[in-house]
Each structure stands twice: as structure tokens, then as C-alpha cells.
Scaffold this motif. Sequence first.
Motif, PDB file in Angstrom:
ATOM      1  N   PHE A  10       0.807  -1.213   0.000  1.00  0.00           N
ATOM      2  CA  PHE A  10       0.000   0.000   0.000  1.00  0.00           C
ATOM      3  C   PHE A  10       0.844   1.268   0.000  1.00  0.00           C
ATOM      4  CE2 PHE A  10      -3.126  -3.110   1.281  1.00  0.00           C
ATOM      5  CZ  PHE A  10      -4.252  -2.689   0.588  1.00  0.00           C
ATOM      6  N   CYS A  11       2.152   1.142  -0.168  1.00  0.00           N
ATOM      7  CA  CYS A  11       3.058   2.283  -0.213  1.00  0.00           C
ATOM      8  C   CYS A  11       3.529   2.514  -1.643  1.00  0.00           C
ATOM      9  CB  CYS A  11       4.287   2.023   0.666  1.00  0.00           C
ATOM     10  SG  CYS A  11       3.941   1.980   2.424  1.00  0.00           S
ATOM     11  N   SER A  12       3.784   3.760  -1.957  1.00  0.00           N
ATOM     12  CA  SER A  12       4.311   4.045  -3.290  1.00  0.00           C
ATOM     13  C   SER A  12       5.821   3.886  -3.341  1.00  0.00           C
ATOM     14  CB  SER A  12       3.907   5.441  -3.758  1.00  0.00           C
ATOM     15  OG  SER A  12       4.420   6.417  -2.878  1.00  0.00           O
TER      16      SER A  12
ATOM     17  N   SER B 127      10.284   5.508   5.221  1.00  0.00           N
ATOM     18  CA  SER B 127       9.923   5.433   6.628  1.00  0.00           C
ATOM     19  C   SER B 127       8.744   6.353   6.945  1.00  0.00           C
ATOM     20  CB  SER B 127      11.143   5.795   7.479  1.00  0.00           C
ATOM     21  OG  SER B 127      10.825   5.722   8.842  1.00  0.00           O
ATOM     22  N   ALA B 128       8.749   7.554   6.390  1.00  0.00           N
ATOM     23  CA  ALA B 128       7.672   8.516   6.637  1.00  0.00           C
ATOM     24  C   ALA B 128       6.348   8.006   6.073  1.00  0.00           C
ATOM     25  CB  ALA B 128       8.022   9.869   6.030  1.00  0.00           C
ATOM     26  N   GLU B 129       6.396   7.427   4.890  1.00  0.00           N
ATOM     27  CA  GLU B 129       5.182   6.901   4.269  1.00  0.00           C
ATOM     28  C   GLU B 129       4.617   5.732   5.080  1.00  0.00           C
ATOM     29  OE1 GLU B 129       3.634   5.638  -0.154  1.00  0.00           O
ATOM     30  OE2 GLU B 129       5.671   5.057   0.408  1.00  0.00           O
TER      31      GLU B 129
ATOM     32  N   ALA C 100       0.036   4.710  11.224  1.00  0.00           N
ATOM     33  CA  ALA C 100      -0.668   5.584  12.170  1.00  0.00           C
ATOM     34  C   ALA C 100      -2.149   5.639  11.821  1.00  0.00           C
ATOM     35  CB  ALA C 100      -0.065   6.985  12.155  1.00  0.00           C
ATOM     36  N   GLY C 101      -2.461   5.681  10.543  1.00  0.00           N
ATOM     37  CA  GLY C 101      -3.856   5.676  10.119  1.00  0.00           C
ATOM     38  C   GLY C 101      -4.559   4.381  10.491  1.00  0.00           C
TER      39      GLY C 101
END
Length: 109
Positions: free
Chosen positions: A71-73, A77-79, A85-86
Motif C-alpha cells: 500500500f506504499c508508493s 519510513s515517513a510513508e 498511524a492511520g
Amino acid sequence: MSTKVPAPNFAKALRAVRLERKLSQEDFYEVSGRTYISRLENGGADPTLSKIVQLAQVMGAHPLTLLTLAFCSNGSSAEVDRLLAGVKGEIASFQDLRMDRRDRRRHAE
């Protein structure tokens, strides 16, 4: 967390983790054939949850690692932090989440 999420890219996540772990497609012989791994990495097949668990075990990773990266592009680490967190907030918002019970309500017909 928004209910609208981008389409997951499991193929990209699987290939990235496999290469990071320096594994060949043949290294998955105990759980899948090389052809199936190739199909997964090219987006030609969608794995079951059980298969994701098996693939993660071969790579020495948690299945949620593969799903999170899907689910990450870019997997930064920030993504990853924003995504997790969501998810954490969404789980915390459930009022009466009890995973140990069965739904005993009868549906009115």
C-alpha cells in the motif's frame, strides 16, 4: 483513516523484499513454484492470505510487512509511519471490537 485507499501493488512489494533479502524465485520452492512467483511479481496473480504468510516466512519477514509495502508508493519510513498511524487510529476507533466472540445475532428475514 480514509476508506478510499489506492490499489495495492503486492507485486512491487514482493519483488522489492525478495531482492532486498537476496533471494531468487527458486528459493521459494517449498511454498511455490518459480512460475507462480514470477506471475505474482508481474501482477498476473493475486495471492491468498495463506500464501502471503508462506511467502513472508521464506523471506524472514512478517506478512504485514509485505501488505504494508503493497500500500506504499515508495516504502519510505515517513510513508510507512503515516500508513500505520492511520491503521492504528482506525482500530482504536472501534467501539466494541472483540475478536474472540462469534456473531450470535440472527439476521431478520
